[in-house]
Scaffold this active site. Structure first.
Site, mmCIF file in Angstrom:
data_model
loop_
_atom_site.group_PDB
_atom_site.id
_atom_site.type_symbol
_atom_site.label_atom_id
_atom_site.label_comp_id
_atom_site.label_asym_id
_atom_site.label_seq_id
_atom_site.Cartn_x
_atom_site.Cartn_y
_atom_site.Cartn_z
ATOM 1 N N LYS A 44 0.775 -1.698 -0.351
ATOM 2 C CA LYS A 44 -0.125 0.201 0.110
ATOM 3 C C LYS A 44 1.282 1.098 -0.419
ATOM 4 C CE LYS A 44 -3.732 -1.920 3.345
ATOM 5 N NZ LYS A 44 -4.127 -2.073 4.204
ATOM 6 N N GLY A 45 1.900 1.114 0.517
ATOM 7 C CA GLY A 45 2.931 2.112 0.460
ATOM 8 C C GLY A 45 2.894 3.026 -0.282
ATOM 9 N N GLU A 101 8.206 1.870 -5.425
ATOM 10 C CA GLU A 101 7.457 1.740 -4.672
ATOM 11 C C GLU A 101 8.153 2.954 -3.211
ATOM 12 O OE1 GLU A 101 7.194 0.125 -2.157
ATOM 13 O OE2 GLU A 101 8.330 -1.686 -2.004
ATOM 14 N N ASP A 102 7.461 2.675 -2.423
ATOM 15 C CA ASP A 102 8.049 3.839 -1.135
ATOM 16 C C ASP A 102 9.135 4.071 -0.719
ATOM 17 O OD1 ASP A 102 7.549 1.359 -0.287
ATOM 18 O OD2 ASP A 102 6.445 1.843 1.615
ATOM 19 N N ASP A 105 14.922 -0.490 1.598
ATOM 20 C CA ASP A 105 15.606 -0.983 2.854
ATOM 21 C C ASP A 105 16.242 -1.695 2.576
ATOM 22 O OD1 ASP A 105 15.567 -0.394 5.857
ATOM 23 O OD2 ASP A 105 14.457 -1.771 6.357
ATOM 24 N N PHE A 154 13.371 4.711 10.870
ATOM 25 C CA PHE A 154 11.701 4.129 10.407
ATOM 26 C C PHE A 154 10.548 5.649 10.152
ATOM 27 C CE2 PHE A 154 7.084 2.503 10.656
ATOM 28 C CZ PHE A 154 7.834 1.239 9.983
ATOM 29 N N ASP A 161 3.111 3.914 6.839
ATOM 30 C CA ASP A 161 3.105 3.628 7.685
ATOM 31 C C ASP A 161 3.438 2.553 9.336
ATOM 32 O OD1 ASP A 161 2.856 0.709 6.543
ATOM 33 O OD2 ASP A 161 1.755 0.161 7.880
ATOM 34 N N ARG A 167 -0.682 7.108 7.347
ATOM 35 C CA ARG A 167 0.278 6.523 5.712
ATOM 36 C C ARG A 167 -0.902 8.087 5.322
ATOM 37 N NH1 ARG A 167 0.792 1.966 3.822
ATOM 38 N NH2 ARG A 167 0.222 -0.074 4.832
#
Ligand code: 5GP
Ligand code: MG
Length: 180
Positions: A44-45, A101-102, A105, A154, A161, A167
């Site tokens: 969802k990011g 993509e958000d 990492d 983070f 989220d 979000r």
């Protein structure tokens, strides 16, 4: 549920908007001879970022698909294993594809996702991420386009989220220490 507070705003709405415009300019420049582009938004990011980005693309014919890649659950550490779900058959053979993509990492999600999508034989496959945490990488994955480098924190907001919350924040923030 853990109670979290915003500790620090890392990036304002205006800064985010400038970064998205720069990314779109780069993609438009690289795609200036393309008639068509298939954008795959990783839910969802990346939903918020993808909706801003696609409206700045100048390729005449842009198709948008959504997939879900789950690697985190409700925790803040990557499990290293990624489950990919698609809502519709991904027919990308012979197409120029851009995965949106958000954040990258460890790189597990994108390295597994790109490996799976390459099997569908797109003409080209590139990855655009809004945020990148290169210091956390434990794969060799390198995104083609990366908006902003993020320190080893983070982050939430702009689609990202913590336990499905935050979000909707129009800015990007770091959360304070967890309290039960
Ligand atoms: P990777 O597989 O590269 O370790 O992780 C990618 C996914 O982990 C991202 O798509 C995102 O869902 C999640 N993730 C990684 N870092 C962060 C972060 O700082 N904040 C949030 N909210 N999600 C993150
Ligand atoms: Mg993601």
């Amino acid at each position: 549920m853990k109670n979290m507070k915003i500790k620090e705003i890392l990036m304002t709405e205006e800064e985010i908007s400038g970064i998205v415009s720069c990314l779109a300019d780069r993609i438009n420049n690289d795609c200036k001879n393309c008639d068509k582009l298939t954008v795959i938004c990783v839910l969802k990011g990346a939903a918020v970022f993808a909706s801003d980005l696609i409206r700045k693309l100048s390729v005449p014919d842009v198709k948008v698909c959504f997939i879900k890649a789950e690697s985190y659950g409700s925790a803040v550490e990557s499990s290293g294993s990624v489950k990919i779900n698609s809502y519709e058959p991904l027919e990308i053979q012979g197409e120029d594809v851009l995965i949106v993509e958000d954040i990258v990492d460890t790189g597990h999600t994108l390295s597994q996702l790109t490996a799976q999508l390459k099997k569908l034989r797109p003409r080209s496959l590139k990855v655009c991420t809004m945020f990148d945490k290169p210091t956390r990488r434990c794969t060799e994955f390198v995104p083609d386009y990366a908006g902003a480098e993020i320190p080893n924190e983070f982050i939430v907001g702009y689609g990202l989220d913590f336990d499905e919350r935050y979000r909707n924040l129009p800015y990007v923030a770091v959360l304070d220490d967890c309290t039960e």
